[in-house]
Design a protein around this motif. Structure first.
Motif, mmCIF file in Angstrom:
data_model
loop_
_atom_site.group_PDB
_atom_site.id
_atom_site.type_symbol
_atom_site.label_atom_id
_atom_site.label_comp_id
_atom_site.label_asym_id
_atom_site.label_seq_id
_atom_site.Cartn_x
_atom_site.Cartn_y
_atom_site.Cartn_z
ATOM 1 N N UNK A 254 -27.599 -49.660 92.637
ATOM 2 C CA UNK A 254 -26.817 -50.799 92.189
ATOM 3 C C UNK A 254 -27.002 -50.909 90.684
ATOM 4 N N UNK A 255 -25.897 -50.933 89.951
ATOM 5 C CA UNK A 255 -25.956 -50.902 88.493
ATOM 6 C C UNK A 255 -25.167 -52.057 87.904
ATOM 7 N N UNK A 256 -25.539 -52.422 86.682
ATOM 8 C CA UNK A 256 -24.777 -53.366 85.878
ATOM 9 C C UNK A 256 -24.387 -52.653 84.590
ATOM 10 N N UNK A 257 -23.110 -52.679 84.267
ATOM 11 C CA UNK A 257 -22.577 -52.017 83.077
ATOM 12 C C UNK A 257 -22.075 -53.083 82.111
ATOM 13 N N UNK A 258 -22.480 -52.965 80.856
ATOM 14 C CA UNK A 258 -22.029 -53.890 79.816
ATOM 15 C C UNK A 258 -20.821 -53.302 79.109
ATOM 16 N N UNK A 259 -19.716 -54.046 79.114
ATOM 17 C CA UNK A 259 -18.521 -53.609 78.423
ATOM 18 C C UNK A 259 -18.330 -54.378 77.123
ATOM 19 N N UNK A 260 -17.103 -54.364 76.629
ATOM 20 C CA UNK A 260 -16.795 -55.075 75.392
ATOM 21 C C UNK A 260 -16.713 -56.572 75.624
ATOM 22 N N UNK A 261 -16.975 -57.353 74.562
ATOM 23 C CA UNK A 261 -16.803 -58.804 74.595
ATOM 24 C C UNK A 261 -17.594 -59.465 75.721
ATOM 25 N N UNK A 262 -18.821 -58.967 75.924
ATOM 26 C CA UNK A 262 -19.740 -59.525 76.924
ATOM 27 C C UNK A 262 -19.236 -59.388 78.354
ATOM 28 N N UNK A 263 -18.278 -58.530 78.575
ATOM 29 C CA UNK A 263 -17.786 -58.297 79.926
ATOM 30 C C UNK A 263 -18.758 -57.391 80.663
ATOM 31 N N UNK A 264 -19.065 -57.725 81.901
ATOM 32 C CA UNK A 264 -19.993 -56.917 82.682
ATOM 33 C C UNK A 264 -19.352 -56.479 83.995
ATOM 34 N N UNK A 265 -19.852 -55.379 84.503
ATOM 35 C CA UNK A 265 -19.371 -54.801 85.757
ATOM 36 C C UNK A 265 -20.568 -54.543 86.660
ATOM 37 N N UNK A 266 -20.496 -55.010 87.889
ATOM 38 C CA UNK A 266 -21.525 -54.745 88.886
ATOM 39 C C UNK A 266 -21.030 -53.641 89.805
ATOM 40 N N UNK A 267 -21.851 -52.620 89.985
ATOM 41 C CA UNK A 267 -21.435 -51.446 90.742
ATOM 42 C C UNK A 267 -22.474 -51.117 91.804
ATOM 43 N N UNK A 268 -22.029 -51.039 93.061
ATOM 44 C CA UNK A 268 -22.843 -50.502 94.152
ATOM 45 C C UNK A 268 -22.284 -49.121 94.467
ATOM 46 N N UNK A 269 -23.146 -48.129 94.662
ATOM 47 C CA UNK A 269 -22.643 -46.779 94.886
ATOM 48 C C UNK A 269 -23.600 -45.960 95.737
ATOM 49 N N UNK A 270 -23.016 -45.023 96.473
ATOM 50 C CA UNK A 270 -23.776 -43.963 97.126
ATOM 51 C C UNK A 270 -22.913 -42.711 97.088
ATOM 52 N N UNK A 271 -23.206 -41.731 97.947
ATOM 53 C CA UNK A 271 -22.492 -40.462 97.869
ATOM 54 C C UNK A 271 -21.036 -40.552 98.307
ATOM 55 N N UNK A 272 -20.665 -41.594 99.062
ATOM 56 C CA UNK A 272 -19.321 -41.658 99.617
ATOM 57 C C UNK A 272 -18.570 -42.946 99.261
ATOM 58 N N UNK A 273 -19.292 -43.952 98.811
ATOM 59 C CA UNK A 273 -18.673 -45.258 98.648
ATOM 60 C C UNK A 273 -19.005 -45.887 97.297
ATOM 61 N N UNK A 274 -18.145 -46.831 96.900
ATOM 62 C CA UNK A 274 -18.352 -47.557 95.656
ATOM 63 C C UNK A 274 -17.754 -48.953 95.785
#
Length: 234
Positions: free
Chosen positions: A24-44
């Motif tokens: 499970x990851x958190x990605x910081x984008x532009x203008x304080x925008x964030x993305x939460x990502x859950x991932x495994x080998x087959x799903x996201x």
């Protein structure tokens, strides 16, 4: 859609994911925008901090958008994903002038950088953007298996999305081919993308579950009518 979701979340469509890598990851984008990502080998599963109440699911290579109207789940797939994300059919947000049109080079700088506790190597990527301008950005790459899988898993959803809008992904694919040669994933890309955190281990299976059957919507106009008919709530 901002550059982080159009440019840096690329796809390696035909490449195998790293066995066992998930998280499970958190990605910081532009203008304080964030993305939460859950991932495994087959799903996201991808959630955008500025698009509350809607998220993307990619299951076994099929992309879905999930929202709710009147406390009832709305699940769509295919071209209807574009309509749900854009509010009824505007495809212009799928690309931007800063996107890669032509990759010129990807060269190591000889410097290292630690991002989210993960050591990476700095590279300079030089490219022509969609406005015809020459750009150079600093990227941070890593051979960490979870980072490699994260880059590929999010990319599978991103490339499918862009292809459905008719966006040319040739430049992005050229960059991904270079990443594949080095078996590296993305920790950072200029001011557009930066890994903020990474929790290793498989997310709960329910994070990837569809809350209902996908609705059969033949066209984006049908989706727009559905949204309007339900009061435009998402």
């Amino acid at each position: 859609m901002p550059l982080v979701a159009r440019l840096t979340l690329f796809s390696l469509l035909c490449l195998p994911l790293v066995a066992g890598a998930a998280g499970q990851a958190v990605i910081q984008g532009e203008n304080q925008r964030t993305y939460s990502v859950d991932f495994d080998q087959r799903n996201l599963r991808l959630e955008d901090s500025q698009r509350r109440g809607i998220y993307l699911l990619s299951r076994d290579g099929v992309l879905y958008a999930v929202s709710s109207v009147g406390n009832q789940p709305v699940v769509v797939s295919g071209n209807a994903v574009i309509g749900l994300l854009s509010g009824g059919g505007n495809r212009q947000f799928a690309t931007g002038s800063e996107d890669i049109q032509q990759l010129l080079s990807l060269e190591p700088t000889g410097r290292s950088e630690t991002v989210a506790g993960i050591r990476g190597e700095q590279y300079a990527v030089n490219y022509i953007d969609r406005s015809g301008r020459n750009r150079t950005e600093n990227v941070v790459l890593s051979t960490d298996p979870d980072v490699v899988t994260l880059t590929r898993a999010v990319g599978q959803a991103a490339i499918d999305f862009q292809q459905r809008t008719g966006v040319d992904t040739q430049g992005a694919r050229a960059l991904l081919a270079e990443l594949d040669k080095q078996n590296r994933g993305l920790l950072g890309f200029g001011q557009h993308y930066r890994l903020a955190s990474l929790e290793r281990g498989a997310p709960p299976a329910e994070r990837f579950a569809l809350p209902g059957a996908p609705m059969q919507l033949p066209s984006l106009n049908d989706l727009q009518g559905l949204i309007s008919g339900m009061g435009g709530q998402r």
